[in-house]
Design a protein around this motif. Structure first.
Motif, short mmCIF file in Angstrom:
data_model
loop_
_atom_site.label_atom_id
_atom_site.label_comp_id
_atom_site.label_asym_id
_atom_site.label_seq_id
_atom_site.Cartn_x
_atom_site.Cartn_y
_atom_site.Cartn_z
N ALA A 115 0.93 -1.18 0.21
CA ALA A 115 0.00 -0.12 0.11
C ALA A 115 1.00 1.16 -0.01
O ALA A 115 0.53 2.27 -0.68
N VAL A 116 1.82 1.14 0.66
CA VAL A 116 2.90 2.22 0.64
C VAL A 116 3.69 2.49 -0.58
O VAL A 116 3.95 3.73 -0.77
N PHE A 117 4.31 1.44 -1.10
CA PHE A 117 5.29 1.48 -2.19
C PHE A 117 4.80 1.25 -3.48
O PHE A 117 5.47 1.73 -4.37
N GLU A 118 3.79 0.62 -3.87
CA GLU A 118 3.31 0.32 -4.93
C GLU A 118 2.49 1.51 -5.76
O GLU A 118 2.47 1.56 -6.92
N VAL A 119 1.82 2.34 -4.73
CA VAL A 119 1.05 3.32 -5.23
C VAL A 119 1.49 4.82 -4.45
O VAL A 119 2.04 4.57 -3.24
N ASP A 120 1.26 5.91 -5.17
CA ASP A 120 1.49 7.21 -4.57
C ASP A 120 0.57 7.37 -3.34
O ASP A 120 1.18 7.56 -2.25
N ASP A 121 -0.77 7.32 -3.45
CA ASP A 121 -1.67 7.43 -2.51
C ASP A 121 -2.56 6.39 -2.60
O ASP A 121 -3.66 6.32 -3.43
N TYR A 122 -2.70 5.33 -1.56
CA TYR A 122 -3.50 4.33 -1.80
C TYR A 122 -5.07 4.54 -1.47
O TYR A 122 -5.88 3.91 -2.33
N GLU A 123 -5.29 5.64 -0.70
CA GLU A 123 -6.78 5.93 -0.65
C GLU A 123 -7.39 6.57 -1.99
O GLU A 123 -8.43 6.27 -2.24
N THR A 168 -15.43 -8.29 -7.54
CA THR A 168 -14.55 -9.08 -8.27
C THR A 168 -13.70 -8.09 -9.11
O THR A 168 -12.52 -7.92 -8.94
N GLY A 169 -14.38 -7.22 -9.78
CA GLY A 169 -13.81 -6.33 -10.68
C GLY A 169 -12.65 -5.25 -9.62
O GLY A 169 -11.92 -4.83 -10.28
N ILE A 170 -13.37 -4.78 -8.84
CA ILE A 170 -12.76 -3.99 -7.70
C ILE A 170 -11.39 -4.61 -7.32
O ILE A 170 -10.46 -3.99 -7.15
N GLN A 171 -11.69 -5.91 -6.84
CA GLN A 171 -10.53 -6.38 -6.38
C GLN A 171 -9.35 -6.69 -7.26
O GLN A 171 -8.20 -6.61 -6.86
N GLU A 172 -9.56 -6.93 -8.45
CA GLU A 172 -8.63 -7.16 -9.64
C GLU A 172 -7.77 -6.08 -9.59
O GLU A 172 -6.50 -5.92 -9.79
N ARG A 173 -8.35 -4.77 -9.31
CA ARG A 173 -7.65 -3.49 -9.40
C ARG A 173 -6.84 -3.10 -8.38
O ARG A 173 -5.73 -2.45 -8.32
N LEU A 174 -7.09 -3.38 -7.23
CA LEU A 174 -6.82 -2.90 -5.86
C LEU A 174 -5.96 -4.00 -5.14
O LEU A 174 -5.20 -3.82 -4.29
N GLY A 175 -5.83 -5.27 -5.61
CA GLY A 175 -4.89 -6.27 -5.15
C GLY A 175 -3.32 -6.00 -5.35
O GLY A 175 -2.80 -6.41 -4.40
N LYS A 176 -3.23 -5.35 -6.33
CA LYS A 176 -1.67 -5.09 -6.73
C LYS A 176 -1.21 -3.98 -5.46
O LYS A 176 -0.03 -3.75 -5.29
N ALA A 177 -2.31 -3.08 -4.88
CA ALA A 177 -1.75 -2.26 -3.99
C ALA A 177 -2.03 -2.87 -2.23
O ALA A 177 -2.07 -1.92 -1.24
N GLY A 178 -2.29 -4.14 -2.26
CA GLY A 178 -2.17 -4.75 -0.82
C GLY A 178 -3.30 -4.42 -0.19
O GLY A 178 -3.48 -4.44 0.97
#
Length: 270
Positions: A115-123, A168-178
């Motif tokens: 969440a901290v390192f993969e994206v700039d602002d996870y929220e 399912t669609g949202i999880q596929e996008r947010l999984g890479k951000a932890g």
């Protein structure tokens, strides 16, 4: 703590000023003071992501008072479950009808390092990607199911299936951000204002047609039952013309919108 105790002892015990001891006292005092900077507090359902000179060294999730090397840079990440409600967005369904749709997403951070390192602002990432998935979902399915044998999943008539597809669609996008999506469901669904009136008339017409079909089906069954019972009981013999007249009168009575006014014939049957 031990260094602090040693510094206090040297400051109070040493009576004769000696340069080597003064230097030692200063050094120990600096080291002890810097050691206190290594203490930090971890709240429940919270994580501390630590880095050293730009390198990730670990995450502390155990709650309570902790200590680490003062040079570590610590960033706090909440692991609590959160709710996010998207804004009402306008999009076309798969039949080209403009609709307004919004969703509620329940999510939490499960991998604080990602969440901290993969994206700039996870929220902010959660907000943008959730609305993107909602747009794609709305354009994939129709608002109402079709009135034929090939009826498919629709936004209004299949809320459980639509909620599963959205999560399912949202999880596929947010999984890479932890981030883990616990639940996603539609909170607002309506036709856009420019076609809302026309679509309301369409829905009313569909409801009226469906009701008429049920009424006619029931009326035909009642007429058929009446003719069969009259024939079985041999109450009256009717020719084909009289049967047709009886069927017409019964259908008018059973299918009419208003109450019928009966006319009593006091003469002969023929």
């Amino acid at each position: 703590m031990a260094l602090t105790a040693v510094c206090i002892f040297l400051l109070w015990v040493m009576d004769t000023p000696v340069s080597i001891f003064d230097s030692l006292e200063i050094l120990l005092t600096v080291i002890a003071a810097s050691g206190w900077l290594g203490f930090f507090m971890v709240q429940p359902n919270q994580a501390k992501v630590m880095t050293l000179f730009g390198s990730y060294v670990g995450t502390e999730k155990r709650s309570g008072l902790r200590w680490t090397i003062p040079l570590f840079k610590k960033r706090t990440v909440s692991l609590r479950i959160r709710n996010f409600e998207s804004a009402k967005i306008k999009v076309n369904d798969n039949q080209g009808n403009p609709i307004e749709i919004a969703a509620i997403v329940v999510w939490s951070v499960t991998d604080s390092a990602e969440a901290v390192f993969e994206v700039d602002d996870y929220e902010s990432y959660v907000t943008i990607q959730s609305e993107s998935a909602l747009r794609i979902l709305a354009s994939t399915f129709p608002y109402d199911p079709r009135d034929d044998d090939e009826a498919e999943i629709a936004l209004r008539s299949h809320p459980v299936e639509i909620a599963d597809q959205l999560a399912t669609g949202i999880q596929e996008r947010l999984g890479k951000a932890g981030i883990t999506v616990h639940e996603a469901r539609i909170s607002h669904l309506a036709y856009a204002q420019e076609i809302a009136s026309a679509m309301l008339q369409r829905q009313q017409a569909s409801a009226i047609i469906a009701a008429r079909n049920r009424i006619v089906e029931g009326a035909v069954g009642m007429v058929e039952m009446a003719l069969i019972r009259l024939s079985e009981k041999e109450i009256v013999e009717l020719d084909e013309e009289r049967k047709a007249a009886m069927v017409s009168n019964l259908l008018v009575v059973l299918c009419g919108d208003k109450a019928t006014q009966p006319i009593v014939n006091t003469g002969t049957l023929y």
